[in-house]
Design a protein around this motif. Sequence first.
Motif, mmCIF file in Angstrom:
data_model
loop_
_atom_site.group_PDB
_atom_site.id
_atom_site.type_symbol
_atom_site.label_atom_id
_atom_site.label_comp_id
_atom_site.label_asym_id
_atom_site.label_seq_id
_atom_site.Cartn_x
_atom_site.Cartn_y
_atom_site.Cartn_z
ATOM 1 N N MET A 1 3.435 0.911 11.177
ATOM 2 C CA MET A 1 3.980 1.363 9.906
ATOM 3 C C MET A 1 3.083 0.869 8.774
ATOM 4 O O MET A 1 2.590 -0.244 8.798
ATOM 5 C CB MET A 1 5.387 0.806 9.746
ATOM 6 C CG MET A 1 6.080 1.282 8.520
ATOM 7 S SD MET A 1 7.805 0.751 8.584
ATOM 8 C CE MET A 1 8.406 1.663 7.228
ATOM 9 N N THR A 2 2.885 1.708 7.790
ATOM 10 C CA THR A 2 2.080 1.315 6.637
ATOM 11 C C THR A 2 2.958 1.304 5.388
ATOM 12 O O THR A 2 4.079 1.791 5.392
ATOM 13 C CB THR A 2 0.900 2.282 6.425
ATOM 14 O OG1 THR A 2 1.422 3.593 6.215
ATOM 15 C CG2 THR A 2 -0.028 2.281 7.622
ATOM 16 N N ALA A 3 2.412 0.756 4.331
ATOM 17 C CA ALA A 3 3.143 0.676 3.070
ATOM 18 C C ALA A 3 3.545 2.074 2.602
ATOM 19 O O ALA A 3 2.798 3.034 2.779
ATOM 20 C CB ALA A 3 2.278 -0.003 2.020
ATOM 21 N N ALA A 28 -4.536 -6.166 -3.519
ATOM 22 C CA ALA A 28 -3.260 -5.758 -2.928
ATOM 23 C C ALA A 28 -3.426 -5.709 -1.417
ATOM 24 O O ALA A 28 -4.410 -5.168 -0.914
ATOM 25 C CB ALA A 28 -2.835 -4.394 -3.467
ATOM 26 N N LEU A 29 -2.456 -6.280 -0.714
ATOM 27 C CA LEU A 29 -2.498 -6.322 0.744
ATOM 28 C C LEU A 29 -1.274 -5.620 1.314
ATOM 29 O O LEU A 29 -0.150 -5.842 0.857
ATOM 30 C CB LEU A 29 -2.520 -7.778 1.229
ATOM 31 C CG LEU A 29 -3.677 -8.631 0.735
ATOM 32 C CD1 LEU A 29 -3.477 -10.088 1.118
ATOM 33 C CD2 LEU A 29 -4.991 -8.108 1.303
ATOM 34 N N VAL A 36 9.220 -7.579 7.178
ATOM 35 C CA VAL A 36 10.191 -6.482 7.059
ATOM 36 C C VAL A 36 10.768 -6.399 5.646
ATOM 37 O O VAL A 36 11.384 -5.406 5.291
ATOM 38 C CB VAL A 36 11.349 -6.633 8.078
ATOM 39 C CG1 VAL A 36 10.829 -6.500 9.493
ATOM 40 C CG2 VAL A 36 12.090 -7.932 7.891
ATOM 41 N N LEU A 37 10.539 -7.421 4.835
ATOM 42 C CA LEU A 37 11.151 -7.486 3.514
ATOM 43 C C LEU A 37 10.383 -6.771 2.418
ATOM 44 O O LEU A 37 10.935 -6.462 1.375
ATOM 45 C CB LEU A 37 11.350 -8.950 3.103
ATOM 46 C CG LEU A 37 12.235 -9.771 4.039
ATOM 47 C CD1 LEU A 37 12.232 -11.226 3.627
ATOM 48 C CD2 LEU A 37 13.639 -9.206 4.057
ATOM 49 N N THR A 38 9.101 -6.546 2.617
ATOM 50 C CA THR A 38 8.282 -5.925 1.580
ATOM 51 C C THR A 38 7.113 -5.195 2.224
ATOM 52 O O THR A 38 6.777 -5.427 3.385
ATOM 53 C CB THR A 38 7.784 -6.978 0.562
ATOM 54 O OG1 THR A 38 7.234 -6.319 -0.570
ATOM 55 C CG2 THR A 38 6.754 -7.911 1.163
ATOM 56 N N ASP A 39 6.476 -4.323 1.447
ATOM 57 C CA ASP A 39 5.334 -3.563 1.949
ATOM 58 C C ASP A 39 3.994 -4.092 1.447
ATOM 59 O O ASP A 39 3.001 -4.060 2.157
ATOM 60 C CB ASP A 39 5.448 -2.097 1.535
ATOM 61 C CG ASP A 39 6.468 -1.334 2.357
ATOM 62 O OD1 ASP A 39 6.940 -1.863 3.380
ATOM 63 O OD2 ASP A 39 6.807 -0.201 1.969
ATOM 64 N N GLY A 87 11.046 -5.828 -4.444
ATOM 65 C CA GLY A 87 11.492 -5.161 -3.226
ATOM 66 C C GLY A 87 10.314 -4.684 -2.403
ATOM 67 O O GLY A 87 9.842 -5.390 -1.520
ATOM 68 N N GLU A 88 9.816 -3.506 -2.722
ATOM 69 C CA GLU A 88 8.689 -2.935 -1.979
ATOM 70 C C GLU A 88 7.370 -3.653 -2.255
ATOM 71 O O GLU A 88 6.444 -3.601 -1.459
ATOM 72 C CB GLU A 88 8.516 -1.459 -2.331
ATOM 73 C CG GLU A 88 9.698 -0.604 -1.930
ATOM 74 C CD GLU A 88 9.615 0.768 -2.560
ATOM 75 O OE1 GLU A 88 9.300 1.717 -1.828
ATOM 76 O OE2 GLU A 88 9.864 0.863 -3.768
ATOM 77 N N VAL A 89 7.310 -4.303 -3.417
ATOM 78 C CA VAL A 89 6.089 -5.007 -3.827
ATOM 79 C C VAL A 89 6.472 -6.412 -4.279
ATOM 80 O O VAL A 89 7.418 -6.588 -5.040
ATOM 81 C CB VAL A 89 5.395 -4.272 -4.997
ATOM 82 C CG1 VAL A 89 4.175 -5.044 -5.479
ATOM 83 C CG2 VAL A 89 5.007 -2.867 -4.601
ATOM 84 N N VAL A 90 5.722 -7.394 -3.789
ATOM 85 C CA VAL A 90 5.875 -8.769 -4.256
ATOM 86 C C VAL A 90 4.566 -9.135 -4.952
ATOM 87 O O VAL A 90 3.493 -9.003 -4.382
ATOM 88 C CB VAL A 90 6.171 -9.742 -3.106
ATOM 89 C CG1 VAL A 90 6.150 -11.191 -3.594
ATOM 90 C CG2 VAL A 90 7.509 -9.411 -2.461
#
Length: 127
Positions: A1-3, A28-29, A36-39, A87-90
């Motif tokens: 799975m990717t971002a 950005a990584l 599982v918590l962020t992309d 969420g999706e980004v930290v």
Amino acid sequence: MTATERAVELAGVAARAASDLKAEEIIALDVSEQLVLTDVFLIASGTNERQVAAIVDAIEEAMYKAGAKPIRREGKSEGRWVLLDFGEVVVHVQHAEDRVYYALERLWKDCPVVPLPVDVTADPTVL
């Protein structure tokens, strides 16, 4: 799975806001395979506590305009390492000294780099 596409888009928004305030070493990584918590982790540096705080404020404003609100914010009062969880980004905004010490890029070295907008990654002294 990717971002997700949205996570990559938000990473670009945050990166551009950081770049506008002269943040250094913005990367950005894609951590979606590991967490599982962020992309995406976005990492940027400031040269002093004031700049770190200003970068954080600019990122929060830009992300709000893009429809993303922080779920969690940590470290803003110290101004050395601020974590913004969207969420999706930290987003990690670190003082340059702390960035070298903690070396998040080395910790997450197996994760692919997410391409950022050219105006974020370009060295303004070269243009």
